[in-house]
Design a protein around this motif. Sequence first.
Motif, short mmCIF file in Angstrom:
data_model
loop_
_atom_site.label_atom_id
_atom_site.label_comp_id
_atom_site.label_asym_id
_atom_site.label_seq_id
_atom_site.Cartn_x
_atom_site.Cartn_y
_atom_site.Cartn_z
N LYS A 186 0.94 -1.27 -0.05
CA LYS A 186 -0.15 -0.12 0.01
C LYS A 186 0.86 1.23 -0.06
CE LYS A 186 -4.33 -1.51 2.35
NZ LYS A 186 -4.82 -1.65 3.49
N GLU A 187 1.92 1.10 0.94
CA GLU A 187 2.69 2.53 0.86
C GLU A 187 3.42 2.73 -0.28
OE1 GLU A 187 4.92 1.68 4.65
OE2 GLU A 187 3.08 1.58 5.85
N ILE A 188 4.09 1.59 -0.80
CA ILE A 188 4.81 1.69 -2.22
C ILE A 188 3.86 2.31 -3.28
CG2 ILE A 188 5.87 0.50 -4.02
CD1 ILE A 188 7.14 -1.22 -2.15
N LEU A 189 2.52 1.89 -3.35
CA LEU A 189 1.57 2.09 -4.35
C LEU A 189 1.25 3.72 -4.22
CD1 LEU A 189 0.73 0.31 -6.61
CD2 LEU A 189 -1.45 -0.04 -5.34
N LEU A 190 0.99 4.03 -3.14
CA LEU A 190 0.95 5.35 -2.62
C LEU A 190 1.82 6.25 -3.13
CD1 LEU A 190 -1.69 6.41 -0.93
CD2 LEU A 190 -0.06 6.72 1.01
N ASN A 191 3.27 5.87 -3.08
CA ASN A 191 4.15 6.63 -3.55
C ASN A 191 4.35 6.69 -5.07
OD1 ASN A 191 4.91 7.59 -0.98
ND2 ASN A 191 6.20 6.01 -0.51
N TYR A 192 4.26 5.65 -5.75
CA TYR A 192 4.54 5.21 -7.19
C TYR A 192 3.34 5.21 -8.08
CZ TYR A 192 9.26 3.98 -5.56
OH TYR A 192 10.76 4.06 -4.83
N GLY A 193 2.10 4.52 -7.55
CA GLY A 193 1.16 4.54 -8.35
C GLY A 193 1.52 3.29 -9.12
N LEU A 194 0.37 2.73 -10.09
CA LEU A 194 0.48 1.53 -10.67
C LEU A 194 1.01 1.78 -11.95
CD1 LEU A 194 0.49 -1.47 -10.10
CD2 LEU A 194 -1.99 -1.27 -10.53
N LYS A 195 2.06 1.21 -12.41
CA LYS A 195 2.45 1.58 -13.84
C LYS A 195 2.28 0.45 -14.68
CE LYS A 195 5.88 5.17 -12.03
NZ LYS A 195 6.75 4.84 -11.27
N LEU A 196 2.39 0.82 -15.92
CA LEU A 196 2.21 -0.30 -16.99
C LEU A 196 3.07 -0.22 -18.00
CD1 LEU A 196 -1.27 -1.95 -18.01
CD2 LEU A 196 0.34 -1.24 -19.61
N LYS A 197 3.68 -1.61 -18.42
CA LYS A 197 4.73 -1.34 -19.57
C LYS A 197 4.63 -2.55 -20.68
CE LYS A 197 9.69 -2.27 -19.67
NZ LYS A 197 10.23 -1.26 -20.36
N ILE A 198 4.90 -2.36 -21.72
CA ILE A 198 4.84 -3.61 -22.66
C ILE A 198 6.00 -3.72 -22.86
CG2 ILE A 198 4.28 -4.30 -24.82
CD1 ILE A 198 1.73 -3.25 -23.51
N TYR A 199 6.43 -5.00 -22.69
CA TYR A 199 7.83 -5.50 -22.62
C TYR A 199 8.02 -6.99 -23.28
CZ TYR A 199 12.39 -6.93 -20.89
OH TYR A 199 13.82 -7.45 -21.05
N ARG A 200 8.87 -6.86 -24.24
CA ARG A 200 9.10 -8.31 -24.98
C ARG A 200 7.86 -9.20 -25.25
NH1 ARG A 200 14.62 -10.76 -22.12
NH2 ARG A 200 16.01 -8.98 -22.73
N GLY A 201 6.81 -8.07 -25.71
CA GLY A 201 5.65 -9.07 -26.07
C GLY A 201 4.73 -9.53 -24.89
N GLY A 202 5.13 -8.97 -24.05
CA GLY A 202 4.15 -9.18 -22.63
C GLY A 202 3.78 -7.94 -22.05
N ILE A 203 2.84 -8.02 -20.95
CA ILE A 203 2.46 -6.71 -20.26
C ILE A 203 2.96 -6.96 -18.79
CG2 ILE A 203 0.42 -5.45 -19.30
CD1 ILE A 203 -1.01 -7.16 -21.59
N VAL A 204 3.62 -5.84 -18.54
CA VAL A 204 4.15 -5.75 -17.14
C VAL A 204 3.47 -4.52 -16.29
CG1 VAL A 204 6.29 -5.27 -15.66
CG2 VAL A 204 6.20 -6.57 -17.90
N ILE A 205 2.75 -5.11 -15.08
CA ILE A 205 2.42 -3.96 -14.37
C ILE A 205 3.15 -4.06 -13.03
CG2 ILE A 205 0.34 -3.35 -13.11
CD1 ILE A 205 -1.29 -5.11 -14.68
N CYS A 206 3.54 -3.00 -12.55
CA CYS A 206 4.71 -2.95 -11.41
C CYS A 206 4.74 -1.59 -11.16
CB CYS A 206 5.92 -3.24 -11.96
SG CYS A 206 7.20 -3.05 -10.97
N PRO A 207 4.36 -1.10 -9.51
CA PRO A 207 4.39 0.15 -9.20
C PRO A 207 5.88 0.81 -9.47
CG PRO A 207 3.82 -1.17 -7.47
CD PRO A 207 4.47 -2.19 -8.69
N LYS A 208 7.18 0.05 -9.42
CA LYS A 208 8.36 0.77 -9.58
C LYS A 208 8.75 0.52 -10.99
CE LYS A 208 9.99 -0.24 -4.94
NZ LYS A 208 10.97 -0.76 -4.04
N LEU A 209 8.03 -0.19 -11.65
CA LEU A 209 8.53 -0.57 -12.96
C LEU A 209 9.91 -1.45 -13.20
CD1 LEU A 209 6.89 1.51 -15.80
CD2 LEU A 209 6.59 -0.85 -15.43
N CYS A 210 10.15 -2.16 -12.12
CA CYS A 210 11.42 -2.55 -12.02
C CYS A 210 11.41 -4.12 -12.80
CB CYS A 210 11.89 -2.94 -10.73
SG CYS A 210 10.72 -3.70 -9.76
N SER A 211 10.31 -4.34 -13.43
CA SER A 211 10.23 -5.74 -13.87
C SER A 211 11.13 -6.00 -15.19
CB SER A 211 8.71 -6.05 -14.04
OG SER A 211 8.08 -6.27 -13.20
#
Length: 290
Positions: A186-211
């Motif tokens: 919850k704390e991380i999400l509050l700080n970063y929000g939920l982000k989304l990225k298309i990567y290597r033909g896949g979908i990545v959802i990650c607050p930090k987008l570290c995926s």
Amino acid sequence: MNKNYILMAVNKAGKNVYIDEVPNGKQCGCFCKECGGELVAKNNGKIKVHHFAHATGNDSIQCSQTALHILAKEIIAEERCVAIPRSGKIEFYSADKVELEKSLGDIIPDVFATVKGRAFMVEILVSHAIDEEKLDKIKEHRISCIEIDLSGKTFESKEDVRAALNNPCNMKIIYDDNSRLIQERKEILLNYGLKLKIYRGGIVICPKLCSYVPTYFCEDCVFGCKENNSFMRCGFILPLVLKPNLRVVFNIILKNNTVMFDDEAKRYNDSHFGWKATEAVQRAYISRSF
Ligand SMILES: [Zn+2]
């Protein structure tokens, strides 16, 4: 102190045995796990409770408590069904593996269970409750733990003990790592929000987008989760090739929560972009754990 029957003993081969598994009388060839004294099996009668008694006639409370402790652990190992804390509630799961008295270095849990790749502990309270020191260590290990209280009760058979072990009224959550995890998310999400990225033909959802980094970086991340013993990245990764309609895919994954998402996103391959996750989606994202 209630009387407790000695229902479990150790045979000559060093194996834990239940009262109804051995010959009657001295023929049982069993010993007390606590004091090492010779035991006599009293398991012939139809009316009296089947139990072991010390050959010396001197049955101590400690001896019966130790026997109860062993019996309880053996039953859990046999059933491979464990109660685990999940967000403040107790739920029953079938364990992939149950280990008794496994050393974790500084602590030895009564029962160490693996459920869907995650570790859990069960402590059996017969005479000593978990003290502060052990609690601190459990928290350090970040292993969810429940305590099952069998103290002050009389058990006349394995079935009695089994019933008590499966009764949520006897259970207490000692440490719930899932709650801790959700709070951190919850704390991380509050700080970063939920982000989304298309990567290597896949979908990545990650607050930090570290995926986009190798998976092992995600292992320390609170959004990481394990499935079938192998580690999954924090975000959902889906092959776009197989499921070209992103909107449909997302609606399935996020259980029909409304997601603001555009099919056009596909052309943003390998770049992240702004995406507003609804509160319902955020809740679903935070609470998933396996
Ligand atoms: Zn004894």
